[in-house]
Design an enzyme around this catalytic site. Structure first.
Site, PDB file in Angstrom:
ATOM      1  N   HIS A   1      -1.407   1.143   7.485  1.00  0.00           N
ATOM      2  CA  HIS A   1      -2.618   0.923   6.069  1.00  0.00           C
ATOM      3  C   HIS A   1      -1.907   2.460   5.566  1.00  0.00           C
ATOM      4  O   HIS A   1      -1.644   3.062   6.617  1.00  0.00           O
ATOM      5  CB  HIS A   1      -3.170   0.270   6.206  1.00  0.00           C
ATOM      6  CG  HIS A   1      -3.981   0.915   4.822  1.00  0.00           C
ATOM      7  ND1 HIS A   1      -4.111  -0.174   3.812  1.00  0.00           N
ATOM      8  CD2 HIS A   1      -5.227   1.659   4.541  1.00  0.00           C
ATOM      9  CE1 HIS A   1      -4.983   0.213   2.698  1.00  0.00           C
ATOM     10  NE2 HIS A   1      -5.630   1.629   3.619  1.00  0.00           N
TER      11      HIS A   1
ATOM     12  N   ASP B   1      -8.741   5.148  -1.853  1.00  0.00           N
ATOM     13  CA  ASP B   1      -8.104   4.196  -0.609  1.00  0.00           C
ATOM     14  C   ASP B   1      -8.455   2.592  -1.746  1.00  0.00           C
ATOM     15  O   ASP B   1      -9.409   2.028  -2.366  1.00  0.00           O
ATOM     16  CB  ASP B   1      -8.768   3.722   0.341  1.00  0.00           C
ATOM     17  CG  ASP B   1      -8.141   2.676   1.143  1.00  0.00           C
ATOM     18  OD1 ASP B   1      -6.992   1.571   0.864  1.00  0.00           O
ATOM     19  OD2 ASP B   1      -8.439   2.642   2.601  1.00  0.00           O
TER      20      ASP B   1
ATOM     21  N   CYS C   1       0.511  -1.398  -0.324  1.00  0.00           N
ATOM     22  CA  CYS C   1       0.055  -0.287  -0.032  1.00  0.00           C
ATOM     23  C   CYS C   1       0.913   1.248  -0.397  1.00  0.00           C
ATOM     24  O   CYS C   1       0.481   2.394  -0.473  1.00  0.00           O
ATOM     25  CB  CYS C   1      -1.152  -0.209   1.059  1.00  0.00           C
ATOM     26  SG  CYS C   1      -0.314   0.225   2.727  1.00  0.00           S
TER      27      CYS C   1
END
Length: 205
Positions: free
Chosen positions: A74, A90, A20
């Site tokens: 994250h 996202d 990520c």
């Protein structure tokens, strides 16, 4: 919601599962290349805590009806162009891409009040231009002791800054005063980026 998005389609974005931090770096890079005038309004946001155990809901990797998962960290992308508009991009959420900030936070993080202190979420917010310059990762965190990959890496070379040093830990660290950007609790994060209906109405007069 207006369709004037930085990234018209999620399928057009660079994405590799479990990377990520690099996915968001690529989003920042894409804005710099295609919409440079918007880069100063964009941020990379790391969410983690001291124990690296943060629950997030509405995640593709989540389980159950609520799609909850506990990550060590994250990273997601924020575009904050106007006083009355803030969008979250996202690549790992099951929510729309993008989602308004309030909806994203409400459904993804809910509240810390029902969680044990060790699961409270903290947020490191880094301006996109800073992230492009300072982020550097040789992907060592994704290798097992025998050198094999925990998850297959992106096909492009590792993202390395001019210092050529692996500094992912500096971004995941949630100690205030250390690392790039600013660190917020969940409530502070909301206070900084949530656009209330009252503010939106005032600015639309």
């Amino acid at each position: 919601m207006t369709t004037d998005f930085l990234f018209p389609k999620i399928a057009d974005c660079s994405y590799v599962s479990c990377y990520c931090e690099e996915n968001v770096w690529k989003l920042c890079e894409q804005v710099k290349r295609t919409r440079p005038e918007e880069l100063s309004k964009c941020y990379a946001v790391f969410v983690s805590n001291e124990g690296r155990t943060v629950p997030l809901w509405r995640q593709k990797a989540g389980r159950g009806d609520d799609q909850v998962v506990i990550w060590d960290y994250h990273v997601f992308f924020i575009h904050n162009p106007l006083l009355n508009r803030c969008l979250v991009f996202d690549l790992d959420t099951t929510l729309p891409f993008p989602t308004y900030f309030h909806k994203y936070v409400t459904e993804t993080f809910r509240s810390d009040l029902a969680l044990r202190p060790e699961h409270h979420r903290f947020f490191r917010v880094i301006p996109a231009d800073t992230y492009l310059i300072e982020f550097s990762s040789d992907r060592r965190h994704m290798r097992r002791p025998d050198g094999s990959w925990i998850k297959p890496p992106p096909s492009y070379p590792p993202i390395l800054s001019n210092s050529n040093m692996h500094c992912l830990g500096d971004f995941i660290c949630m100690s205030a005063g250390k690392g790039p950007g600013a660190v917020y609790s969940l409530s502070e994060f909301v206070q900084n980026f949530y656009k209330s209906p009252h503010v939106m109405a005032q600015n639309n007069k």
